[in-house]
Design a protein around this motif. Structure first.
Motif, PDB file in Angstrom:
ATOM      1  N   ALA A  81      -0.730   6.635 -12.119  1.00  0.00           N
ATOM      2  CA  ALA A  81      -0.034   6.091 -13.300  1.00  0.00           C
ATOM      3  C   ALA A  81       1.440   6.466 -13.287  1.00  0.00           C
ATOM      4  N   GLU A  82       1.738   7.732 -12.974  1.00  0.00           N
ATOM      5  CA  GLU A  82       3.143   8.150 -12.908  1.00  0.00           C
ATOM      6  C   GLU A  82       3.905   7.321 -11.864  1.00  0.00           C
ATOM      7  N   ALA A  83       3.245   7.057 -10.737  1.00  0.00           N
ATOM      8  CA  ALA A  83       3.895   6.342  -9.632  1.00  0.00           C
ATOM      9  C   ALA A  83       4.163   4.877  -9.959  1.00  0.00           C
ATOM     10  N   VAL A  84       3.261   4.235 -10.729  1.00  0.00           N
ATOM     11  CA  VAL A  84       3.417   2.783 -10.973  1.00  0.00           C
ATOM     12  C   VAL A  84       4.136   2.462 -12.278  1.00  0.00           C
ATOM     13  N   GLU A  85       4.480   3.507 -13.040  1.00  0.00           N
ATOM     14  CA  GLU A  85       5.035   3.297 -14.386  1.00  0.00           C
ATOM     15  C   GLU A  85       6.173   2.273 -14.402  1.00  0.00           C
ATOM     16  N   ASP A  86       7.083   2.347 -13.435  1.00  0.00           N
ATOM     17  CA  ASP A  86       8.240   1.443 -13.435  1.00  0.00           C
ATOM     18  C   ASP A  86       8.101   0.298 -12.431  1.00  0.00           C
ATOM     19  N   MET A  87       6.899   0.095 -11.914  1.00  0.00           N
ATOM     20  CA  MET A  87       6.697  -0.990 -10.941  1.00  0.00           C
ATOM     21  C   MET A  87       6.245  -2.267 -11.636  1.00  0.00           C
ATOM     22  N   GLU A  88       6.668  -3.408 -11.079  1.00  0.00           N
ATOM     23  CA  GLU A  88       6.207  -4.712 -11.566  1.00  0.00           C
ATOM     24  C   GLU A  88       4.920  -5.059 -10.829  1.00  0.00           C
ATOM     25  N   LEU A 138       5.152   7.971  -1.845  1.00  0.00           N
ATOM     26  CA  LEU A 138       5.877   8.364  -3.052  1.00  0.00           C
ATOM     27  C   LEU A 138       5.549   9.817  -3.366  1.00  0.00           C
ATOM     28  N   ARG A 139       6.508  10.487  -3.966  1.00  0.00           N
ATOM     29  CA  ARG A 139       6.341  11.896  -4.312  1.00  0.00           C
ATOM     30  C   ARG A 139       6.030  12.025  -5.799  1.00  0.00           C
ATOM     31  N   SER A 140       4.947  12.743  -6.148  1.00  0.00           N
ATOM     32  CA  SER A 140       4.651  13.008  -7.562  1.00  0.00           C
ATOM     33  C   SER A 140       5.725  13.925  -8.132  1.00  0.00           C
ATOM     34  N   LYS A 141       6.170  13.620  -9.347  1.00  0.00           N
ATOM     35  CA  LYS A 141       7.190  14.461  -9.992  1.00  0.00           C
ATOM     36  C   LYS A 141       6.546  15.597 -10.775  1.00  0.00           C
ATOM     37  N   LYS A 142       5.303  15.357 -11.274  1.00  0.00           N
ATOM     38  CA  LYS A 142       4.641  16.350 -12.119  1.00  0.00           C
ATOM     39  C   LYS A 142       3.342  16.811 -11.472  1.00  0.00           C
ATOM     40  N   VAL A 200       0.867  -1.187   0.000  1.00  0.00           N
ATOM     41  CA  VAL A 200       0.000   0.000   0.000  1.00  0.00           C
ATOM     42  C   VAL A 200       0.902   1.235   0.000  1.00  0.00           C
ATOM     43  N   TYR A 201       0.598   2.184  -0.881  1.00  0.00           N
ATOM     44  CA  TYR A 201       1.374   3.425  -0.982  1.00  0.00           C
ATOM     45  C   TYR A 201       0.440   4.631  -0.957  1.00  0.00           C
ATOM     46  N   VAL A 202       0.924   5.725  -0.364  1.00  0.00           N
ATOM     47  CA  VAL A 202       0.318   7.041  -0.581  1.00  0.00           C
ATOM     48  C   VAL A 202       1.171   7.728  -1.641  1.00  0.00           C
ATOM     49  N   VAL A 203       0.533   8.396  -2.610  1.00  0.00           N
ATOM     50  CA  VAL A 203       1.288   9.149  -3.607  1.00  0.00           C
ATOM     51  C   VAL A 203       0.780  10.595  -3.575  1.00  0.00           C
ATOM     52  N   THR A 204       1.712  11.531  -3.353  1.00  0.00           N
ATOM     53  CA  THR A 204       1.300  12.895  -3.034  1.00  0.00           C
ATOM     54  C   THR A 204       2.198  13.950  -3.666  1.00  0.00           C
TER      55      THR A 204
END
Length: 248
Positions: free
Chosen positions: A87-94, A73-77, A52-56
């Protein structure tokens, strides 16, 4: 014979500090813990997720989750909507399935989420791009309220359209129609989420201001799962007071 493939399932909680109706609501005190911490812990305690992640986009929310031992996780954009942030956060996740949890809904119903995730294990699951929840609406006030997004489905339970308008239009009032409210919790296949992230908004989504219409406009299949549980979101200071009473 091999058994069914186990999907890697994660929960993502998109969390903005600025909320137009109630700024900073995610960091308000809810009986000894902040709203966002209670939501994070509730998602974790369901036991349904590998992670479980918070993305902010907020330093304050980031440090709040970090100091409580959570994954954040920190949003870059800058992002227009929660789906883009996830979507930005999971882009490189398996990962296979991503479930979005609203940051302002600390009372998570485990059974509804379990039903949502089950659709990806059932026969014919390969044609499902994402799944979401719906609940029956009662009374004309609820049905005509544009803040309640209505959804109509075909006989297989796939969404045909979402609208702020009461759909279907009751031209024949003797027809027995149940109106359903869309609850904005989604379980996405990662591939569908990444497509959403890369595809531009089209006119129907722009008109209604309902992000899941984008999936329909691009031909994605959304399986709707019925629940009788009413979600309790914290949109106003009055909602926060109600939540405090429920907890105590």
């Amino acid at each position: 014979m091999e058994g069914p493939v186990k999907n890697k399932i994660i929960a993502m909680i998109p969390a903005r500090y600025e909320a137009s109706r109630f700024p900073g609501k995610l960091l308000k005190d809810l009986n000894g813990k902040t709203v966002i911490t209670r939501t994070y812990e509730a998602a974790l305690n369901t036991g349904l997720f590998d992670e479980v992640y918070v993305v902010t986009d907020s330093d304050k929310i980031y440090s709040e989750i970090e100091k409580n031992g959570g994954k954040v996780l920190r949003s870059k954009k800058e992002h227009e909507c929660g789906s883009d942030r996830i979507a930005e956060a999971v882009e490189d996740m398996e990962v296979d399935i991503v479930l979005n949890v609203q940051g302002d809904e600390p009372f998570i119903d485990k059974n509804s989420l379990a039903k949502l995730l089950e659709v990806f294990q059932q026969e014919g699951a390969e044609e499902i791009d994402l799944a979401s929840l719906k609940t029956p609406l009662k009374g004309s006030d609820e049905i005509t309220n544009p803040n309640n997004v209505k959804v109509i489905t075909g006989k297989e339970g796939f969404a045909l359209y979402f609208s702020r308008f009461p759909v279907p239009y009751p031209r024949d009032t003797s027809a027995k129609v149940t109106y359903y409210k869309h609850i904005g919790i989604y379980a996405f296949r990662k591939s569908a989420l990444m497509d959403f992230y890369k595809l531009p908004m089209l006119p129907l989504e722009a008109s209604e201001k309902i992000e899941c219409i984008r999936y329909l406009e691009y031909g994605k299949k959304i399986k709707m799962v019925e629940t009788s549980v009413k979600s309790i979101g914290i949109d106003t200071p009055e909602d926060l007071e109600k939540a405090r009473k429920i907890l105590s």
